[in-house]
Scaffold this motif. Structure first.
Motif, PDB file in Angstrom:
ATOM      1  N   VAL A  62      -5.364  -4.844   6.811  1.00 32.89           N
ATOM      2  CA  VAL A  62      -4.848  -3.774   5.938  1.00 32.89           C
ATOM      3  C   VAL A  62      -5.372  -3.956   4.517  1.00 32.89           C
ATOM      4  O   VAL A  62      -5.764  -2.984   3.855  1.00 32.89           O
ATOM      5  CB  VAL A  62      -3.308  -3.728   5.957  1.00 32.89           C
ATOM      6  CG1 VAL A  62      -2.791  -2.659   5.001  1.00 32.89           C
ATOM      7  CG2 VAL A  62      -2.802  -3.474   7.367  1.00 32.89           C
ATOM      8  N   VAL A 106      -7.456  -1.152   2.552  1.00 34.79           N
ATOM      9  CA  VAL A 106      -7.049  -0.611   1.243  1.00 34.79           C
ATOM     10  C   VAL A 106      -8.221  -0.704   0.261  1.00 34.79           C
ATOM     11  O   VAL A 106      -8.482   0.226  -0.507  1.00 34.79           O
ATOM     12  CB  VAL A 106      -5.807  -1.369   0.705  1.00 34.79           C
ATOM     13  CG1 VAL A 106      -5.558  -1.035  -0.765  1.00 34.79           C
ATOM     14  CG2 VAL A 106      -4.578  -1.023   1.544  1.00 34.79           C
ATOM     15  N   LEU A 155       7.734   7.361  10.864  1.00 35.46           N
ATOM     16  CA  LEU A 155       7.419   5.942  11.048  1.00 35.46           C
ATOM     17  C   LEU A 155       8.456   5.227  11.911  1.00 35.46           C
ATOM     18  O   LEU A 155       8.508   4.002  11.943  1.00 35.46           O
ATOM     19  CB  LEU A 155       7.304   5.245   9.681  1.00 35.46           C
ATOM     20  CG  LEU A 155       6.171   5.759   8.787  1.00 35.46           C
ATOM     21  CD1 LEU A 155       6.256   5.142   7.400  1.00 35.46           C
ATOM     22  CD2 LEU A 155       4.817   5.463   9.413  1.00 35.46           C
ATOM     23  N   ASP A 199      -2.702   7.051   9.406  1.00 34.82           N
ATOM     24  CA  ASP A 199      -2.043   5.914  10.060  1.00 34.82           C
ATOM     25  C   ASP A 199      -2.709   5.563  11.399  1.00 34.82           C
ATOM     26  O   ASP A 199      -2.850   4.392  11.743  1.00 34.82           O
ATOM     27  CB  ASP A 199      -0.555   6.219  10.294  1.00 34.82           C
ATOM     28  CG  ASP A 199       0.254   6.024   9.019  1.00 34.82           C
ATOM     29  OD1 ASP A 199      -0.320   5.553   8.013  1.00 34.82           O
ATOM     30  OD2 ASP A 199       1.453   6.359   9.030  1.00 34.82           O
ATOM     31  N   PHE A 252       3.063  -3.137   6.763  1.00 31.65           N
ATOM     32  CA  PHE A 252       2.462  -3.720   5.567  1.00 31.65           C
ATOM     33  C   PHE A 252       1.975  -2.615   4.623  1.00 31.65           C
ATOM     34  O   PHE A 252       2.279  -2.607   3.436  1.00 31.65           O
ATOM     35  CB  PHE A 252       1.294  -4.630   5.985  1.00 31.65           C
ATOM     36  CG  PHE A 252       0.616  -5.343   4.854  1.00 31.65           C
ATOM     37  CD1 PHE A 252       1.058  -6.574   4.417  1.00 31.65           C
ATOM     38  CD2 PHE A 252      -0.488  -4.788   4.221  1.00 31.65           C
ATOM     39  CE1 PHE A 252       0.430  -7.241   3.370  1.00 31.65           C
ATOM     40  CE2 PHE A 252      -1.127  -5.439   3.176  1.00 31.65           C
ATOM     41  CZ  PHE A 252      -0.670  -6.671   2.751  1.00 31.65           C
ATOM     42  N   ARG A 253       1.236  -1.687   5.177  1.00 33.25           N
ATOM     43  CA  ARG A 253       0.649  -0.617   4.348  1.00 33.25           C
ATOM     44  C   ARG A 253       1.729   0.220   3.661  1.00 33.25           C
ATOM     45  O   ARG A 253       1.696   0.432   2.451  1.00 33.25           O
ATOM     46  CB  ARG A 253      -0.206   0.275   5.242  1.00 33.25           C
ATOM     47  CG  ARG A 253      -0.800   1.501   4.566  1.00 33.25           C
ATOM     48  CD  ARG A 253      -1.476   2.322   5.650  1.00 33.25           C
ATOM     49  NE  ARG A 253      -2.021   3.574   5.190  1.00 33.25           N
ATOM     50  CZ  ARG A 253      -3.235   3.706   4.656  1.00 33.25           C
ATOM     51  NH1 ARG A 253      -3.964   2.662   4.469  1.00 33.25           N
ATOM     52  NH2 ARG A 253      -3.690   4.896   4.307  1.00 33.25           N
ATOM     53  N   HIS A 254       2.702   0.683   4.449  1.00 30.26           N
ATOM     54  CA  HIS A 254       3.709   1.582   3.879  1.00 30.26           C
ATOM     55  C   HIS A 254       4.697   0.824   2.992  1.00 30.26           C
ATOM     56  O   HIS A 254       5.194   1.383   2.012  1.00 30.26           O
ATOM     57  CB  HIS A 254       4.426   2.345   4.986  1.00 30.26           C
ATOM     58  CG  HIS A 254       3.555   3.391   5.611  1.00 30.26           C
ATOM     59  ND1 HIS A 254       3.352   4.625   5.023  1.00 30.26           N
ATOM     60  CD2 HIS A 254       2.802   3.379   6.729  1.00 30.26           C
ATOM     61  CE1 HIS A 254       2.519   5.339   5.780  1.00 30.26           C
ATOM     62  NE2 HIS A 254       2.171   4.606   6.811  1.00 30.26           N
ATOM     63  N   GLN A 303      -8.191   8.304   1.825  1.00 27.07           N
ATOM     64  CA  GLN A 303      -7.038   7.666   2.473  1.00 27.07           C
ATOM     65  C   GLN A 303      -7.194   7.728   3.976  1.00 27.07           C
ATOM     66  O   GLN A 303      -7.432   8.807   4.534  1.00 27.07           O
ATOM     67  CB  GLN A 303      -5.750   8.410   2.084  1.00 27.07           C
ATOM     68  CG  GLN A 303      -5.186   8.020   0.736  1.00 27.07           C
ATOM     69  CD  GLN A 303      -4.004   7.075   0.876  1.00 27.07           C
ATOM     70  OE1 GLN A 303      -3.057   7.365   1.581  1.00 27.07           O
ATOM     71  NE2 GLN A 303      -4.076   5.948   0.201  1.00 27.07           N
ATOM     72  N   LEU A 304      -7.091   6.608   4.640  1.00 30.22           N
ATOM     73  CA  LEU A 304      -7.110   6.591   6.105  1.00 30.22           C
ATOM     74  C   LEU A 304      -5.789   7.126   6.644  1.00 30.22           C
ATOM     75  O   LEU A 304      -4.734   6.912   6.041  1.00 30.22           O
ATOM     76  CB  LEU A 304      -7.299   5.153   6.595  1.00 30.22           C
ATOM     77  CG  LEU A 304      -8.659   4.510   6.338  1.00 30.22           C
ATOM     78  CD1 LEU A 304      -8.543   2.990   6.443  1.00 30.22           C
ATOM     79  CD2 LEU A 304      -9.697   5.042   7.311  1.00 30.22           C
ATOM     80  N   GLU A 308     -10.630   1.993   1.116  1.00 34.99           N
ATOM     81  CA  GLU A 308     -10.142   3.287   0.610  1.00 34.99           C
ATOM     82  C   GLU A 308     -10.444   3.436  -0.878  1.00 34.99           C
ATOM     83  O   GLU A 308     -10.862   4.498  -1.343  1.00 34.99           O
ATOM     84  CB  GLU A 308      -8.623   3.409   0.848  1.00 34.99           C
ATOM     85  CG  GLU A 308      -8.240   3.607   2.308  1.00 34.99           C
ATOM     86  CD  GLU A 308      -6.731   3.646   2.509  1.00 34.99           C
ATOM     87  OE1 GLU A 308      -6.285   4.318   3.442  1.00 34.99           O
ATOM     88  OE2 GLU A 308      -5.989   3.007   1.729  1.00 34.99           O
ATOM     89  N   LYS A 309     -10.196   2.359  -1.619  1.00 27.38           N
ATOM     90  CA  LYS A 309     -10.420   2.428  -3.069  1.00 27.38           C
ATOM     91  C   LYS A 309     -11.921   2.565  -3.369  1.00 27.38           C
ATOM     92  O   LYS A 309     -12.326   3.322  -4.241  1.00 27.38           O
ATOM     93  CB  LYS A 309      -9.842   1.174  -3.749  1.00 27.38           C
ATOM     94  CG  LYS A 309      -8.316   1.207  -3.786  1.00 27.38           C
ATOM     95  CD  LYS A 309      -7.714  -0.010  -4.465  1.00 27.38           C
ATOM     96  CE  LYS A 309      -6.193   0.144  -4.547  1.00 27.38           C
ATOM     97  NZ  LYS A 309      -5.525  -1.114  -4.896  1.00 27.38           N
ATOM     98  N   VAL A 317      -5.628   3.480  10.794  1.00 30.12           N
ATOM     99  CA  VAL A 317      -5.249   2.132  10.373  1.00 30.12           C
ATOM    100  C   VAL A 317      -4.907   1.270  11.596  1.00 30.12           C
ATOM    101  O   VAL A 317      -5.314   0.116  11.687  1.00 30.12           O
ATOM    102  CB  VAL A 317      -4.043   2.168   9.396  1.00 30.12           C
ATOM    103  CG1 VAL A 317      -3.522   0.761   9.126  1.00 30.12           C
ATOM    104  CG2 VAL A 317      -4.449   2.838   8.091  1.00 30.12           C
ATOM    105  N   ARG A 354       0.527  -3.596  10.925  1.00 31.73           N
ATOM    106  CA  ARG A 354      -0.399  -2.988   9.961  1.00 31.73           C
ATOM    107  C   ARG A 354       0.271  -1.855   9.182  1.00 31.73           C
ATOM    108  O   ARG A 354       0.112  -1.745   7.964  1.00 31.73           O
ATOM    109  CB  ARG A 354      -1.622  -2.430  10.680  1.00 31.73           C
ATOM    110  CG  ARG A 354      -2.556  -3.489  11.209  1.00 31.73           C
ATOM    111  CD  ARG A 354      -3.832  -2.831  11.702  1.00 31.73           C
ATOM    112  NE  ARG A 354      -4.678  -3.778  12.413  1.00 31.73           N
ATOM    113  CZ  ARG A 354      -5.873  -3.482  12.909  1.00 31.73           C
ATOM    114  NH1 ARG A 354      -6.341  -2.241  12.793  1.00 31.73           N
ATOM    115  NH2 ARG A 354      -6.596  -4.377  13.531  1.00 31.73           N
ATOM    116  N   LEU A 355       0.992  -1.009   9.913  1.00 28.25           N
ATOM    117  CA  LEU A 355       1.606   0.146   9.225  1.00 28.25           C
ATOM    118  C   LEU A 355       2.773  -0.284   8.345  1.00 28.25           C
ATOM    119  O   LEU A 355       2.996   0.276   7.273  1.00 28.25           O
ATOM    120  CB  LEU A 355       2.056   1.192  10.240  1.00 28.25           C
ATOM    121  CG  LEU A 355       0.933   1.898  10.997  1.00 28.25           C
ATOM    122  CD1 LEU A 355       1.492   2.995  11.879  1.00 28.25           C
ATOM    123  CD2 LEU A 355      -0.109   2.468  10.036  1.00 28.25           C
TER     124      LEU A 355
END
Lengths: 85, 347
Positions: A49, A53, B197, A65, B232-234, A62-63, A56-57, A68, B229-230
């Motif tokens: 992740v 990120v 989610l 979900d 962590f990201r969110h 933006q990917l 993405e930057k 991801v 993964r999700l």
């Protein structure tokens, strides 16, 4: 991939490889297109992740979900970037 | 869209009048866990920043932790009368009825309004927000907000991904009616959710969806499941966004913030969240190495640790931010008050 797209793709791949190398300095495995982020490069899920990120930057998008969770190889990251170009 | 609350200057808000927290009693260090999971203690530490956690002993329940934390917070506030008890938990003693009434009774609080609030790891900030609303309405003058969870009771102890992450504990604050101009007054608050989610953090069995299916559940489905993964990201995105939002609405800049006390999910989420907020890592308090992720208890447990270690002092500008299953998130700002950390009377 067409021949015309190839130079752009290789430049993108270079940037992706650099991002991965920055995130996991300790990896000895070669960062090839079909290298699995987990099994081959030893990158854990949070590091994946963190890499995404940074991607993405770097590329300014933006990917989703599903992307991801679906990305398993370096090629998957490349495809995600190229889809936006 | 998130819900934003701001206590206007001169208006009524909830003020923190006392705090207390406890961990469960049984200490489990990484080496004990690593043997069972067939990993190394370092593998756990490097991935999560967690060195140890405390878990309930057989026969104990979430309410036992909640009562102890509540007793400490009440003692710290001088054992005031309170009008309500909000118990933030996603591991109640029973699926029915709620756990808060028995906690209130065991605390000797009589027949007060008492209810559970399930916002998983965001439970404490949700509880503060709900408590502030009850007090700001004028219908209640004071209350006890407890965050308590025993995730060890829903985790698969043979799963190397989730088993090392969680610990059990409880933390509580006493809220009283007061002014946003006084230390301890809860200032800007935000809470939000995203049900898309749902599956990223879930215990599939035990509720009506599984029970109404009329078939015995697969044992694995009674354990907490996590799409790492999700989460962590969110978690990073939502906590950082919520923190920045309440800081701005308080009239502070990020540089004004003395301490970010975010949900103690793991070290890397804390570091990444601080980075996204624009804070140096040393301003993001962490005790996750010692207590792991205690879900709704994590923020008050971290506050107590920060107070006892001298990192948090009266007058500090503090941001609290949480993220949890649901998904849910929230944040609030306050200036830390000069209050005691509660202890329990000797047994």
């Amino acid at each position: 991939m067409t021949t015309a797209e190839a130079p752009a793709a290789s430049a993108v791949l270079e940037q992706i490889s650099a991002t991965i190398q920055d995130a996991v300095a300790e990896t000895d495995a070669p960062i090839t297109l079909d290298a699995a982020l987990g099994a081959d490069l030893g990158i854990d899920s949070m590091s994946v992740v963190e890499i995404l990120v940074q991607i993405e930057k770097r590329f300014g998008f933006q990917l989703a979900d599903a992307e991801v969770t679906g990305i398993t190889t370096v090629r998957d990251i490349l495809d995600a970037v190229l889809r936006r170009q | 869209m998130s819900h934003d609350m701001r206590s206007g200057t001169g208006g009524v808000t909830a003020v923190i009048a006392g705090i207390g927290a406890v961990t469960a009693d049984r200490l489990v260090k990484n080496d004990e866990l690593a043997r069972r999971l067939d990993v190394t203690p370092d593998w756990i530490r490097v991935r999560t920043g967690i060195e140890q956690r405390y878990v309930l002993a057989p026969g104990e329940a979430t309410s036992d932790l909640a009562v102890r934390a509540g007793r400490r917070a009440l003692a710290a506030a001088g054992d005031p009368d309170v009008d309500f008890v909000i118990l933030a938990t996603c591991t109640p003693d029973h699926t029915f009825p709620s756990t808060a009434p028995s906690v209130a009774t065991r605390l000797g609080l009589g027949t007060v309004t008492a209810f559970d609030l399930n916002a998983a790891c965001s439970g404490f900030v949700y509880g503060l927000s709900a408590g502030t609303g009850l007090i700001a309405s004028g219908a209640f003058r004071s209350g006890l907000v407890i965050g308590a969870d025993a995730i060890s009771t829903i985790v698969d102890h043979d799963d190397p991904v989730t088993a090392p992450i969680f610990g059990d504990g409880a933390g509580a604050v006493v809220l009283r009616a007061g002014s946003p101009d006084e230390p301890g007054g809860l200032l800007a608050q935000t809470t939000g959710s995203d049900g898309s989610l749902l599956d990223t953090l879930i215990t599939p069995s035990g509720g009506s969806r599984q029970r109404a299916a009329g078939v015995a559940p697969d044992p694995v489905s009674s354990y907490l499941r996590m799409e790492g993964r999700l989460v962590f990201r969110h978690a990073v995105q939502r906590m950082a966004q919520a923190a920045r939002d309440v800081v701005a609405r308080t009239g502070w800049t990020v540089d004004d913030v003395d301490l970010l006390v975010a949900h103690q999910a793991n070290e890397r989420i804390l570091t990444a969240t601080a980075g996204e907020v624009g804070l140096p890592p040393e301003k993001a308090f962490s005790n996750v190495d010692r207590v792991a992720n205690t879900s709704a208890a994590s923020i008050p447990l971290a506050l107590v640790d920060a107070l006892e270690s001298g990192v948090l002092r009266p007058g500090a500008k503090v941001v609290l931010a949480g993220f949890g299953g649901g998904a849910t998130w929230g944040a609030t700002t306050l200036v830390w008050p000069d209050i005691a950390v509660g202890t329990e009377p000797a047994a």
